[in-house]
Design an enzyme around this catalytic site. Structure first.
Site, PDB file in Angstrom:
ATOM      1  N   GLU A  28     -24.367  45.796  22.932  1.00  0.00           N
ATOM      2  CA  GLU A  28     -25.294  46.926  22.862  1.00  0.00           C
ATOM      3  C   GLU A  28     -24.655  48.059  22.064  1.00  0.00           C
ATOM      4  OE1 GLU A  28     -28.493  47.301  24.149  1.00  0.00           O
ATOM      5  OE2 GLU A  28     -28.028  48.863  22.709  1.00  0.00           O
TER       6      GLU A  28
ATOM      7  N   LYS B 143     -18.267  44.617  19.273  1.00  0.00           N
ATOM      8  CA  LYS B 143     -18.503  45.804  20.097  1.00  0.00           C
ATOM      9  C   LYS B 143     -17.246  46.659  20.225  1.00  0.00           C
ATOM     10  CE  LYS B 143     -20.227  48.500  23.205  1.00  0.00           C
ATOM     11  NZ  LYS B 143     -21.497  48.984  23.552  1.00  0.00           N
TER      12      LYS B 143
ATOM     13  N   ASN C 178     -16.681  50.390  18.393  1.00  0.00           N
ATOM     14  CA  ASN C 178     -16.446  51.590  19.196  1.00  0.00           C
ATOM     15  C   ASN C 178     -15.050  52.154  18.976  1.00  0.00           C
ATOM     16  OD1 ASN C 178     -18.916  51.893  20.288  1.00  0.00           O
ATOM     17  ND2 ASN C 178     -18.403  51.169  22.335  1.00  0.00           N
TER      18      ASN C 178
ATOM     19  N   GLY D 199     -15.777  61.740  24.701  1.00  0.00           N
ATOM     20  CA  GLY D 199     -15.917  61.388  26.116  1.00  0.00           C
ATOM     21  C   GLY D 199     -16.982  60.314  26.230  1.00  0.00           C
TER      22      GLY D 199
ATOM     23  N   CYS E 166     -18.311  54.973  26.905  1.00  0.00           N
ATOM     24  CA  CYS E 166     -17.856  53.863  26.058  1.00  0.00           C
ATOM     25  C   CYS E 166     -16.499  54.060  25.402  1.00  0.00           C
ATOM     26  CB  CYS E 166     -18.899  53.584  24.983  1.00  0.00           C
ATOM     27  SG  CYS E 166     -20.395  52.864  25.681  1.00  0.00           S
TER      28      CYS E 166
ATOM     29  N   LYS F 286     -21.762  65.138  25.798  1.00  0.00           N
ATOM     30  CA  LYS F 286     -22.336  65.509  24.499  1.00  0.00           C
ATOM     31  C   LYS F 286     -23.742  66.038  24.766  1.00  0.00           C
ATOM     32  CE  LYS F 286     -24.503  61.139  23.227  1.00  0.00           C
ATOM     33  NZ  LYS F 286     -24.712  60.126  22.217  1.00  0.00           N
TER      34      LYS F 286
END
Ligand code: UDX
Length: 431
Positions: A147, A205, A209, A258, A261, A321
């Site tokens: 995802e 993934k 990230n 932050g 993930c 955020k």
């Protein structure tokens, strides 16, 4: 297609609603009764732009239940979207994923395709498939389908995804997945569809990230040198971004990343590599820089004020955020903890997540619903999240309302000339 989705967190719920939107019949399963009751009333349990509207729009094609046997019985495709939080050593905790698998196995009366959306260490799909097919009458095919949605833009990120990544190990599940996602690969969505083996999909993934986390930590370090040399990070990052090889996004210096993930996935990949006998030095540096960055404002305040004991401080923005009420790994938590340790009196403001924050800090700090009341008579302000309300705040009010107009801005919200004109003592990142 009839699909079940286990877990109604960000990944699970958004996936479920978007699958209903593209024509599937979806049943969401969660152990949390309160959440399921809210969902049944078409109330979205998370703050996410456009999600509740889409839930209402698709209400005839999406069902919510706590009864997993009921949900899994009639579906041949089951998505797993439960959390994989970090363990104390940084590795991913797969307890919830295994629990869902056990539940699926206990009630299955036919072969199933199980699609793992949760972020899991490389090799997990293979392990799960062996685990599930051991002594089983039915065949379980595991598919990795990571995802990539960002909180706050989750629906858009799913329907207009940058890509769909699908890792399979057999033709049967490969065909099912192509059929399932076909509507998204065609007009008006036209999302690129990338098929590969499961290990590669699992790796995409983490690699994506962690690359973004690295990019942020890199620009934060450049910002830190800018401060020492008189360069301005805004100009530097803007000019770097014009190079297509670098790109304009994720070059915003601030007080660190932050969320659910980046902090977790950087540690998980570092741990995974370490177990394979490889030290992932780039990622471990990104983690280190991020810790340093989160403490920048407090270190500067200590430098300026000496002791922070009994200083009255306003903290503006609490979520990790803007656009989300999520407090996971938010720098606000670290900074409020440190301020309390130093004996400061803390006032906090956030347009959305104030009640969530209250559950953590109870009567240890003061809560406000507007910026004016939060900063009144304060000695200094910390800006943690660049919410619109904070970015657009009238700068003159800092001078009018505060005891001393000192602003430490961790998100570079204001124009330097305007701040100067308003007569504020101002510190931001890399400028
Ligand atoms: C991220 C990924 O973007 C998404 O693809 C993945 O599936 C989940 O993790 P999310 O955590 O929702 O999404 O937020 P994102 O917008 O990526 O921001 C993460 C953190 O980085 C925030 O704390 C943000 O403030 C920080 N950030 C982001 C910066 O400090 N500078 C930037 O330029 C961009």
């Amino acid at each position: 297609m009839k699909i079940a989705v286990a877990g109604t967190g960000y990944a699970g719920l958004v996936t479920a609603v978007c699958l209903a939107k593209i024509g599937h019949t979806v049943t969401c399963v969660d152990v949390d009764k309160e959440k399921i009751n809210m969902l049944k009333k078409l109330k979205c349990p998370i703050y996410e732009d456009g999600l509740e509207e889409l839930m209402v729009q698709c209400k005839n094609d999406i069902f919510y239940t706590t009864e997993y046997a009921e949900a899994y019985k009639n579906c041949n495709v089951i998505f797993i979207g439960v959390g994989t939080p970090e363990k104390e050593d940084g590795s991913a905790n797969l307890e919830y994923v295994y629990k869902v698998c056990d539940e699926i196995k206990s009630c299955s009366r036919s072969d199933k395709v199980i699609v793992v959306k949760s972020t899991v260490p490389i090799g997990t799909n293979k392990k799960l498939e062996l685990y599930m097919n051991n002594n089983s009458k039915y065949k379980f095919h595991f598919v990795s389908n990571p995802e990539f949605l960002s909180q706050g833009t989750a629906v858009r990120d799913t329907l207009n995804a940058s890509r769909i990544v699908v890792g399979t190990n057999d033709n049967y599940s490969r065909k099912i997945m192509e059929e399932l996602y076909r509507p998204l690969t065609k007009s008006p969505y036209n999302v690129p569809y990338l098929s590969m083996n499961r290990e590669s999909a699992e790796m995409v993934k983490y690699a994506s990230n962690d690359f973004l986390a690295l990019k942020i930590s890199y620009i934060n370090e450049i910002a830190n040198i800018c401060e020492k040399t008189g360069a301005n990070i805004d100009d530097v990052a803007l000019s770097m971004g014009y190079d297509d090889r670098i790109g304009k996004k994720f070059l915003k210096a601030g007080m660190g990343y932050g969320g659910s993930c980046f902090p977790k996935d950087t540690k998980a990949l570092y741990y995974l590599a370490k177990n394979l006998g490889y030290e992932l030095k780039t990622v471990s540096s990104a983690i280190e820089v991020n810790l340093y960055q989160k403490q920048k404002l407090i270190n500067k305040a200590k430098e300026d004020f000496g002791s922070l004991e009994n200083k009255k401080v306003a903290v503006l923005g609490l979520s990790f955020k803007p656009g989300t009420d999520d407090l996971r790994e938010s720098p606000a938590i670290d900074n409020v903890n440190m301020l309390l340790d130093y004996g400061a009196v803390v006032n906090v403001y956030d347009p959305i997540s104030i009640d969530k924050f209250k559950k953590i800090y109870k009567n240890k700090i003061n809560y406000y619903h507007n910026i004016d009341d939060t900063i009144k008579d304060c000695d200094f302000v910390f800006i943690i999240t660049e919410w619109k309300e904070i970015v657009e705040y009238d700068l003159n009010k800092y001078k009018d309302l505060m005891n001393t107009a000192v602003v430490y801005d961790g998100r570079n919200c204001y124009n330097l000339d305007e701040v100067l004109e308003a007569g504020i003592k101002y510190y931001s990142i890399g400028r």
